[in-house]
Motif scaffolding. Structure first.
Motif, PDB file in Angstrom:
ATOM      1  N   LYS A 205     -38.144  19.741  44.905  1.00  0.00           N
ATOM      2  CA  LYS A 205     -38.609  18.463  45.455  1.00  0.00           C
ATOM      3  C   LYS A 205     -38.120  18.254  46.881  1.00  0.00           C
ATOM      4  O   LYS A 205     -37.117  18.823  47.298  1.00  0.00           O
ATOM      5  CB  LYS A 205     -38.084  17.306  44.585  1.00  0.00           C
ATOM      6  CG  LYS A 205     -38.898  17.088  43.313  1.00  0.00           C
ATOM      7  CD  LYS A 205     -38.461  15.774  42.680  1.00  0.00           C
ATOM      8  CE  LYS A 205     -39.230  15.498  41.412  1.00  0.00           C
ATOM      9  NZ  LYS A 205     -38.665  14.339  40.686  1.00  0.00           N
ATOM     10  N   LEU A 233     -40.009  13.714  28.670  1.00  0.00           N
ATOM     11  CA  LEU A 233     -40.962  13.368  29.727  1.00  0.00           C
ATOM     12  C   LEU A 233     -40.640  14.146  31.014  1.00  0.00           C
ATOM     13  O   LEU A 233     -41.530  14.628  31.697  1.00  0.00           O
ATOM     14  CB  LEU A 233     -40.915  11.859  30.013  1.00  0.00           C
ATOM     15  CG  LEU A 233     -41.537  10.967  28.939  1.00  0.00           C
ATOM     16  CD1 LEU A 233     -41.274   9.503  29.258  1.00  0.00           C
ATOM     17  CD2 LEU A 233     -43.047  11.230  28.851  1.00  0.00           C
ATOM     18  N   ASN A 234     -39.341  14.266  31.291  1.00  0.00           N
ATOM     19  CA  ASN A 234     -38.875  14.965  32.474  1.00  0.00           C
ATOM     20  C   ASN A 234     -39.312  16.435  32.448  1.00  0.00           C
ATOM     21  O   ASN A 234     -39.800  16.985  33.428  1.00  0.00           O
ATOM     22  CB  ASN A 234     -37.349  14.874  32.493  1.00  0.00           C
ATOM     23  CG  ASN A 234     -36.808  15.073  33.876  1.00  0.00           C
ATOM     24  OD1 ASN A 234     -36.947  16.164  34.422  1.00  0.00           O
ATOM     25  ND2 ASN A 234     -36.202  14.046  34.446  1.00  0.00           N
ATOM     26  N   HIS A 235     -39.153  17.078  31.272  1.00  0.00           N
ATOM     27  CA  HIS A 235     -39.563  18.475  31.108  1.00  0.00           C
ATOM     28  C   HIS A 235     -41.063  18.620  31.327  1.00  0.00           C
ATOM     29  O   HIS A 235     -41.511  19.532  32.002  1.00  0.00           O
ATOM     30  CB  HIS A 235     -39.210  18.979  29.706  1.00  0.00           C
ATOM     31  CG  HIS A 235     -37.802  19.475  29.617  1.00  0.00           C
ATOM     32  ND1 HIS A 235     -37.389  20.574  30.324  1.00  0.00           N
ATOM     33  CD2 HIS A 235     -36.741  19.033  28.914  1.00  0.00           C
ATOM     34  CE1 HIS A 235     -36.101  20.774  30.063  1.00  0.00           C
ATOM     35  NE2 HIS A 235     -35.686  19.852  29.221  1.00  0.00           N
ATOM     36  N   ALA A 236     -41.819  17.679  30.728  1.00  0.00           N
ATOM     37  CA  ALA A 236     -43.284  17.722  30.825  1.00  0.00           C
ATOM     38  C   ALA A 236     -43.711  17.645  32.280  1.00  0.00           C
ATOM     39  O   ALA A 236     -44.604  18.354  32.731  1.00  0.00           O
ATOM     40  CB  ALA A 236     -43.893  16.583  30.018  1.00  0.00           C
ATOM     41  N   GLU A 237     -42.988  16.811  33.045  1.00  0.00           N
ATOM     42  CA  GLU A 237     -43.326  16.620  34.454  1.00  0.00           C
ATOM     43  C   GLU A 237     -43.089  17.899  35.266  1.00  0.00           C
ATOM     44  O   GLU A 237     -43.823  18.204  36.190  1.00  0.00           O
ATOM     45  CB  GLU A 237     -42.452  15.488  35.013  1.00  0.00           C
ATOM     46  CG  GLU A 237     -42.842  15.022  36.397  1.00  0.00           C
ATOM     47  CD  GLU A 237     -41.771  14.135  37.008  1.00  0.00           C
ATOM     48  OE1 GLU A 237     -41.505  14.286  38.209  1.00  0.00           O
ATOM     49  OE2 GLU A 237     -41.182  13.314  36.263  1.00  0.00           O
ATOM     50  N   HIS A 238     -42.034  18.646  34.892  1.00  0.00           N
ATOM     51  CA  HIS A 238     -41.665  19.824  35.679  1.00  0.00           C
ATOM     52  C   HIS A 238     -42.388  21.089  35.265  1.00  0.00           C
ATOM     53  O   HIS A 238     -42.380  22.061  35.993  1.00  0.00           O
ATOM     54  CB  HIS A 238     -40.162  20.060  35.621  1.00  0.00           C
ATOM     55  CG  HIS A 238     -39.405  19.053  36.418  1.00  0.00           C
ATOM     56  ND1 HIS A 238     -39.649  18.850  37.747  1.00  0.00           N
ATOM     57  CD2 HIS A 238     -38.433  18.176  36.068  1.00  0.00           C
ATOM     58  CE1 HIS A 238     -38.850  17.890  38.182  1.00  0.00           C
ATOM     59  NE2 HIS A 238     -38.121  17.459  37.190  1.00  0.00           N
ATOM     60  N   SER A 239     -42.963  21.090  34.031  1.00  0.00           N
ATOM     61  CA  SER A 239     -43.570  22.348  33.587  1.00  0.00           C
ATOM     62  C   SER A 239     -45.094  22.269  33.619  1.00  0.00           C
ATOM     63  O   SER A 239     -45.679  21.339  34.099  1.00  0.00           O
ATOM     64  CB  SER A 239     -43.068  22.722  32.202  1.00  0.00           C
ATOM     65  OG  SER A 239     -43.240  21.633  31.328  1.00  0.00           O
TER      66      SER A 239
END
Lengths: 239, 344
Positions: A205, A233-239
């Motif tokens: 980022k 949610l954080n994982h979903a955003e990054h992958s």
């Protein structure tokens, strides 16, 4: 603006703006940083803001030759004229960053110690910690690690005698009268009281860190389920 | 591609460093001996800031899966190709299937293996340097291990011409160029090193005895030394009046003194900021000497002014520019030969 400039080795200059840190000095340092960003001279490598100083790293060979002036003399004269042009305008209102924290349990193995050390209950430690007004002074020690000012003295606790080999990233700790957030896995001696699901350092980022100097922090107590959901949610955003 | 048969003691991908992110707490990392790295790159036609392998004390064993143009600069760790000694500070053509290995450390402890085209790893925050503690950059953010396959980008056209030229003299799987960078860049192999320093920001806060001892007594590099810094052993140094310092920026070569009294030299993997008093700062011109120094070496600190330090640095940069021009001339000669060959 009062300041002094000194050489830091043969390729950096340190501008000292005060003897003691304060929100006012913090504001002046961010103004100097903005001014450096604005002129961004070719000879400048980078700058490093700290509690009462801002250091400017440069390439001596990139400065115009002007004997008998040394590259350092040239840098000083550039910095002097830049600093004189900075207007002491009123500080811009700080950004408030909310950091959710799951206190205690396996995330905060030292919460019982901090409570008993101060003769209060674990719930009181959480309540006091999450109601404090905090200010980020600088980033350092590790990528995105904030030096935070403003923790109430009533929950202060000494460092562990022997540091832990590995502290999980996003752990919230207390050391003396300071509180901080471990941004990456690292050895450390702080007393751990909780963990946040929010990443403090994401190299992909821009900027790579969640916080910046001058930010206000609000810690918000969350439950374990909410922690897991935010991580998901954080994982979903990054992958 | 480079197949890593043995990783050596500590082999990492490094360029000159990750600049611009110290304000976020991201350390610079980068080559310990940037000067050797830059020359190694220039010798194979790379941009001087390209990434290379930093090899420490006990070298790796590397198989080349394709023809490559390489150079080795820095400490002399007895490099060999297919068991035969090769010379440093010059371009060397290495044939596909050849194996590069190392022997005893004759001089210095860090050598740089530059490969024409550069080490092909994705840059992270603008740099290919390995930041070990944050597992950032380099090869998966870690030192090389047995079985790793390190990719190399394709060499530029000047390097290709030199490969073609050198392949005419190929024997035993390699061919050395018959020219090299003059040995003016080598350093004394003595275990007693004179290191030039300028006064640190807190020099005047130290006691008279400490200031005298710092310049009159030797300091020995202890085994507790790594890319982050060298811990030294010598006379105890102390402040006249104990003072709480606030963390502030530190540099490569900052000599700080923790309350114990034994100084630490901060190096490539130093933190962005530190809170111990700074007694001195090593002059940039002596960074290669300190990068190549090893535990047990005796350091003698010599005081010079900041002005002198900058003058020496400018002279060294001017010398490097000349060397670069000389190398580029050699490359162009080969290229012209190459092109006129096509006409025949």
């Amino acid at each position: 603006m009062e300041y002094s400039i000194q050489p830091l080795g043969d390729h950096a200059a340190i501008i000292e703006l005060a003897k003691d840190p304060s929100p006012e000095v913090l504001n002046t340092i961010s103004m100097v940083a903005s001014a450096l960003d604005a002129i961004s001279p070719e000879w400048m490598i980078e700058y490093v803001p700290a509690f009462t100083t801002i250091s400017v790293f440069y390439r001596p060979e990139k400065l115009p030759r002007a004997e008998p002036a040394s590259p350092y003399d040239m840098v000083c004269s550039y910095l002097h004229s830049m600093l004189h042009n900075i207007k002491a305008d009123s500080p811009s209102p700080p950004r408030v960053v909310e950091i959710p924290v799951c206190y205690g349990g396996k995330f905060g193995p030292d919460l019982p110690f901090v409570a008993s050390y101060n003769g209060i209950s674990e719930e009181e430690v959480v309540q006091i910690h999450s109601n404090g007004e905090y200010l980020v002074y600088m980033l350092g020690f590790a990528p995105g690690f904030p030096y935070i000012w403003g923790m109430p003295k009533v929950i202060a606790a000494p460092r562990k005698d022997s540091p832990r080999q590995q502290i999980p990233e996003r752990s919230i700790g207390i050391a003396g009268q300071q509180t901080g957030i471990y941004s990456i896995k690292t050895p450390g001696g702080w007393r751990l009281i909780g963990r946040t699901p929010v990443d403090l350092f994401v190299p992909e980022k821009s900027p790579p860190t969640l916080l910046k100097p001058g930010d206000k922090i609000k810690f918000k107590a969350i439950g374990h389920d909410e922690y897991l959901e935010m991580r998901r949610l954080n994982h979903a955003e990054h992958s | 591609m480079l197949n890593i048969h043995k990783p050596g003691l500590l082999t990492t991908v490094q360029d000159p460093g990750r600049f611009g992110f110290q304000k976020y707490g991201v350390i610079v990392s980068g080559a310990m001996d940037s000067f050797a790295l830059r020359i190694a790159n220039v010798l194979v036609g790379n941009d001087e800031n390209e990434a290379a392998l930093e090899i420490t004390l006990l070298g790796p064993e590397i198989e080349f899966t394709a023809d490559a143009l390489v150079s080795l600069c820095g400490g002399d760790l007895s490099p060999r190709v297919n068991g035969k000694s090769i010379r440093m500070w010059r371009p060397v053509f290495i044939e596909q299937g050849s194996v590069l290995s190392f022997g005893a450390a004759n001089q210095g402890i860090r050598t740089y293996l530059a490969v024409a085209g550069g080490i092909n790893v994705p840059p992270s925050l603008g740099s290919k340097s390995t930041y070990l503690r944050a597992t950032l950059g380099g090869y998966c953010g870690r030192p090389l291990k047995t079985g790793d396959h390190v990719k190399v980008s394709s060499p530029g056209c000047l390097a290709k011409s030199l490969i073609k030229h050198l392949s005419q003299t190929l024997a035993d799987g390699y061919a050395e160029a018959d020219w090299a960078v003059s040995n003016m860049f080598s350093f004394p192999s003595s275990d007693r090193l004179a290191i030039r320093v300028i006064k640190g920001r807190h020099f005047d806060l130290f006691t008279l005895e400490s200031k005298a001892a710092f310049f009159n007594e030797p300091f020995v590099i202890t085994p507790q030394s790594d890319r982050m810094g060298y811990r030294l052993k010598g006379p105890d140094l102390g402040l006249g009046h104990p003072e709480e310092m606030l963390s502030e920026a530190v540099c490569y070569g900052t000599i700080q003194v923790p309350p114990g009294g034994q100084p630490i030299i901060l190096l490539a993997d130093r933190p962005a900021t530190g809170g111990y008093p700074k007694i001195a700062e090593i002059a940039s011109v002596d960074f290669p000497a300190i990068a190549q120094a090893k535990p047990g070496d005796h350091l003698f600190f010599e005081l010079i002014s900041a002005k002198q330090a900058q003058l020496l640095l400018l002279q060294k940069e001017a010398m490097l520019r000349q060397v670069k021009q000389g190398i580029q001339l050699k490359f162009r000669e080969v290229k012209i030969d190459d092109e006129s060959g096509f006409e025949l």
